[in-house]
Design a protein around this motif. Structure first.
Motif, PDB file in Angstrom:
ATOM      1  N   GLY A   1       0.810  -1.209   0.000  1.00 39.98           N
ATOM      2  CA  GLY A   1       0.000   0.000   0.000  1.00 39.98           C
ATOM      3  C   GLY A   1       0.844   1.260   0.000  1.00 39.98           C
ATOM      4  N   PHE A   2       1.887   1.258   0.808  1.00 41.42           N
ATOM      5  CA  PHE A   2       2.808   2.396   0.879  1.00 41.42           C
ATOM      6  C   PHE A   2       3.450   2.655  -0.479  1.00 41.42           C
ATOM      7  N   LEU A   3       3.913   1.597  -1.137  1.00 42.78           N
ATOM      8  CA  LEU A   3       4.540   1.748  -2.451  1.00 42.78           C
ATOM      9  C   LEU A   3       3.533   2.223  -3.494  1.00 42.78           C
ATOM     10  N   GLY A   4       2.291   1.746  -3.389  1.00 39.88           N
ATOM     11  CA  GLY A   4       1.264   2.169  -4.324  1.00 39.88           C
ATOM     12  C   GLY A   4       0.976   3.660  -4.229  1.00 39.88           C
ATOM     13  N   VAL A   5       0.886   4.181  -3.016  1.00 38.82           N
ATOM     14  CA  VAL A   5       0.638   5.609  -2.820  1.00 38.82           C
ATOM     15  C   VAL A   5       1.827   6.427  -3.309  1.00 38.82           C
ATOM     16  N   THR A   6       3.038   5.972  -2.969  1.00 40.74           N
ATOM     17  CA  THR A   6       4.242   6.696  -3.411  1.00 40.74           C
ATOM     18  C   THR A   6       4.328   6.722  -4.926  1.00 40.74           C
TER      19      THR A   6
ATOM     20  N   SER B   1       3.193   6.426   6.899  1.00 40.16           N
ATOM     21  CA  SER B   1       3.960   7.179   5.909  1.00 40.16           C
ATOM     22  C   SER B   1       3.217   7.253   4.585  1.00 40.16           C
ATOM     23  N   GLY B   2       2.513   6.176   4.226  1.00 41.30           N
ATOM     24  CA  GLY B   2       1.716   6.203   3.003  1.00 41.30           C
ATOM     25  C   GLY B   2       0.626   7.259   3.060  1.00 41.30           C
ATOM     26  N   ILE B   3      -0.025   7.351   4.195  1.00 41.25           N
ATOM     27  CA  ILE B   3      -1.064   8.385   4.361  1.00 41.25           C
ATOM     28  C   ILE B   3      -0.447   9.772   4.272  1.00 41.25           C
ATOM     29  N   LEU B   4       0.693   9.972   4.956  1.00 44.76           N
ATOM     30  CA  LEU B   4       1.353  11.273   4.931  1.00 44.76           C
ATOM     31  C   LEU B   4       1.783  11.662   3.519  1.00 44.76           C
ATOM     32  N   ILE B   5       2.349  10.701   2.781  1.00 40.29           N
ATOM     33  CA  ILE B   5       2.766  10.981   1.407  1.00 40.29           C
ATOM     34  C   ILE B   5       1.562  11.335   0.542  1.00 40.29           C
ATOM     35  N   GLY B   6       0.441  10.622   0.741  1.00 39.93           N
ATOM     36  CA  GLY B   6      -0.761  10.932  -0.015  1.00 39.93           C
ATOM     37  C   GLY B   6      -1.266  12.339   0.257  1.00 39.93           C
ATOM     38  N   LEU B   7      -1.180  12.777   1.524  1.00 46.10           N
ATOM     39  CA  LEU B   7      -1.617  14.134   1.878  1.00 46.10           C
ATOM     40  C   LEU B   7      -0.668  15.183   1.303  1.00 46.10           C
TER      41      LEU B   7
ATOM     42  N   GLU C   1      -8.757  11.974  -1.216  1.00 44.21           N
ATOM     43  CA  GLU C   1      -9.139  10.777  -0.460  1.00 44.21           C
ATOM     44  C   GLU C   1      -9.320   9.551  -1.338  1.00 44.21           C
ATOM     45  N   LYS C   2      -9.996   9.695  -2.458  1.00 42.22           N
ATOM     46  CA  LYS C   2     -10.281   8.527  -3.296  1.00 42.22           C
ATOM     47  C   LYS C   2      -9.025   7.983  -3.961  1.00 42.22           C
ATOM     48  N   LYS C   3      -8.163   8.861  -4.474  1.00 41.38           N
ATOM     49  CA  LYS C   3      -6.955   8.379  -5.130  1.00 41.38           C
ATOM     50  C   LYS C   3      -5.979   7.820  -4.104  1.00 41.38           C
ATOM     51  N   LEU C   4      -5.931   8.398  -2.917  1.00 45.73           N
ATOM     52  CA  LEU C   4      -5.032   7.895  -1.875  1.00 45.73           C
ATOM     53  C   LEU C   4      -5.415   6.476  -1.470  1.00 45.73           C
ATOM     54  N   THR C   5      -6.689   6.301  -1.118  1.00 41.88           N
ATOM     55  CA  THR C   5      -7.122   4.972  -0.687  1.00 41.88           C
ATOM     56  C   THR C   5      -7.074   3.973  -1.833  1.00 41.88           C
TER      57      THR C   5
END
Length: 484
Positions: free
Chosen positions: A108-113, A313-319, A325-329
């Motif tokens: 998940g973290f890699l996907g958001v990054t 960290s994935g949430i923080l990078i998304g913000l 919200e939709k693209k992050l999740t």
């Protein structure tokens, strides 16, 4: 340059990624069946055990082996084994569920990054700057991973690095096997040549009733000599592949790997320029890995806390990347889905160990080894101990688990053979480290190969000459140690 989701890869490249060799799932499930069959053949037996305060768990007592009522593993046990690899279905005690969840959070973290584009652009910028000097990445990175292995037993944590490093290596003109080798062999060499690794050397020395500093000089020789051998081997292979891609052991998958790991960004280095937001994302990305290493090496972190770190960290990078919200999740779930197969492999690998433990055959195998080494000369003794540990490592890939199982039995035998107990510890960790370069029951091996999309047979073709060289090197060092 994080790997693209497989559903976005053209069908012709998917066919190239497929191998005629059975998948990791088939291999591991087949091993579950084989080990279950052995529980019907090998007599059940156990050593008495007592709590060892220094080791922090129960250890076997030499001379107490006795046969017990057999508990052969049948069809139901085989079907339960993959699930039991994650957690005990009766007591609900965790087995490998924490590692599997860590892998999912990592995905998940890699996907958001990946969704921010920061890694893609950053890697392209780095490759532009390093043009002509890429080969030196190999010894530098392998040394760093080796340091992690020899100091704190870096193993499962390496799964976080494959998806980041392999695109860099492919961009440099090498292949996916080179990227896997840098990480798996680098960290594995550190464990093989452990110096202060608490999960191998320290536990094994305590179980052998000696200070872990005894035998340190010999282990340093193995560590440095082995690292030089491994780095030279990987560099030679990488140079040959870059000069002639057809010499790659995964030459057939070359275009599929480039499409998977590089995607549309292949070759577009000249226009790479990081935005301010992407630079900030890369800082957070780097700090996440630094924090993970700090937590594991000094704060006693394990999979749950590492998983929480990557999720946070994935949430923080998304913000920071203003994904919404939709693209992050959505990016987090897509990334987790891409590593779901790796998480399943982790449970299957652990299921093999569960079958052997329930079948009560591990102590019987160890007792046979105890009888075999009795009365041998010092050189023959230490080399046979090494090969006994090699064999047992396939069934007990955990360095701490193998140390607790074997050291209380094999180490005292060194007194009668005229060699130091520290040499038995060195033989144990060298054998376990070597086997875990290829061990299909070790989640780090099958997981790393799965992330790198390198089939097990291709990995064996690449690494078998190195295993032979290392075996000769280790045997010579152990024999010299026995004679001194």
């Amino acid at each position: 340059m994080i790997p693209a989701p497989e559903h976005q890869i053209p069908e012709e490249h998917k066919a190239d990624l497929a191998s005629r060799f059975p998948t990791a799932y088939t291999i591991l499930f087949g091993l579950i069946i084989v080990v279950a069959a052995l529980t019907w053949i090998i007599p059940a037996g156990q050593y008495d055990r007592a709590e060892n305060e220094e080791v922090g768990r129960e250890v076997a007592i030499p001379g107490t082996y006795h046969e017990v009522d057999p508990n052969p593993q049948g069809f139901v046990d085989i079907m339960l084994a993959p699930g039991a690899g994650f957690y005990d279905p009766d007591s609900y005690v965790a087995n490998a569920i924490d590692v599997a969840l860590f892998v999912i959070f990592l995905g998940g973290f890699l996907g958001v990054t990946n969704a921010t584009g920061a890694i893609d652009t950053g890697i392209r910028s780095a490759m532009k700057a390093m043009a002509g000097r890429e080969i030196w990445m190999i010894p530098i990175l392998m040394t760093l991973f080796t340091i992690g292995g020899t100091t704190y037993g870096m193993a499962e944590e390496t799964l976080a690095f494959y998806a980041i490093l392999i695109p860099v290596i492919i961009s440099a003109g090498y292949d996916a096997v080179t990227g896997v080798a840098i990480i798996l062999i680098g960290a594995g060499m550190g464990v093989l040549g452990s110096t202060i690794n608490p999960f191998a050397t320290v536990i094994a020395a305590n179980a052998a009733s000696i200070p872990f500093t005894e035998g340190m000089a010999l282990r340093v020789i193995i560590l440095i000599g082995g690292l030089i051998i491994c780095a030279a081997y990987v560099m030679r292979y990488a140079s040959r592949v870059k000069a002639n891609p057809e010499l790659s052991v995964v030459a057939r998958q070359r275009e599929a790997h480039r499409k998977l790991f590089l995607g549309k960004h292949e070759g577009s280095f000249d226009d790479a320029k990081l935005s301010t937001t992407q630079k900030l994302v890369l800082v957070i990305f780097l700090c996440t890995f630094i924090t993970m290493i700090w937590g594991v090496s000094s704060q006693g972190w394990w999979m749950a806390r590492m998983g929480a770190l990557f999720m946070g960290s994935g949430i923080l990078i998304g913000l920071v990347g203003r994904l919404g919200e939709k693209k992050l999740t959505g990016s987090f779930v897509d990334g987790a889905r891409d590593l779901l197969g790796v998480a399943l492999v982790v449970g299957l690998a652990r299921g093999i160990v569960v079958i052997m433990e329930q079948g009560l055959i591990a102590d019987t195998i160890l007792h046979s080894a105890e009888l075999t080494v009795a009365g041998l000369s010092d050189v023959a003794f230490i080399n046979l101990v090494y090969w006994i540990e090699v064999g047992m490592s396939f069934f007990v890939p955990s360095s701490s688990g193998l140390a607790v199982l074997s050291m209380p039995i094999l180490a005292p035998l060194a007194d009668f053979a005229g060699v130091g107990r520290d040499l038995v510890v060195t033989a144990y960790q060298s054998a376990n480290g070597l086997v875990n370069f290829i061990n299909p029951t070790f989640a780090v091996v099958v997981g790393g190969l799965a992330i790198g999309h390198v089939s097990y047979d291709r990995w064996l073709k690449f690494i078998w000459p190195l295993l032979l060289i290392l075996t000769i090197f280790i045997s010579l060092v152990l024999s010299a140690g026995a004679l001194l």
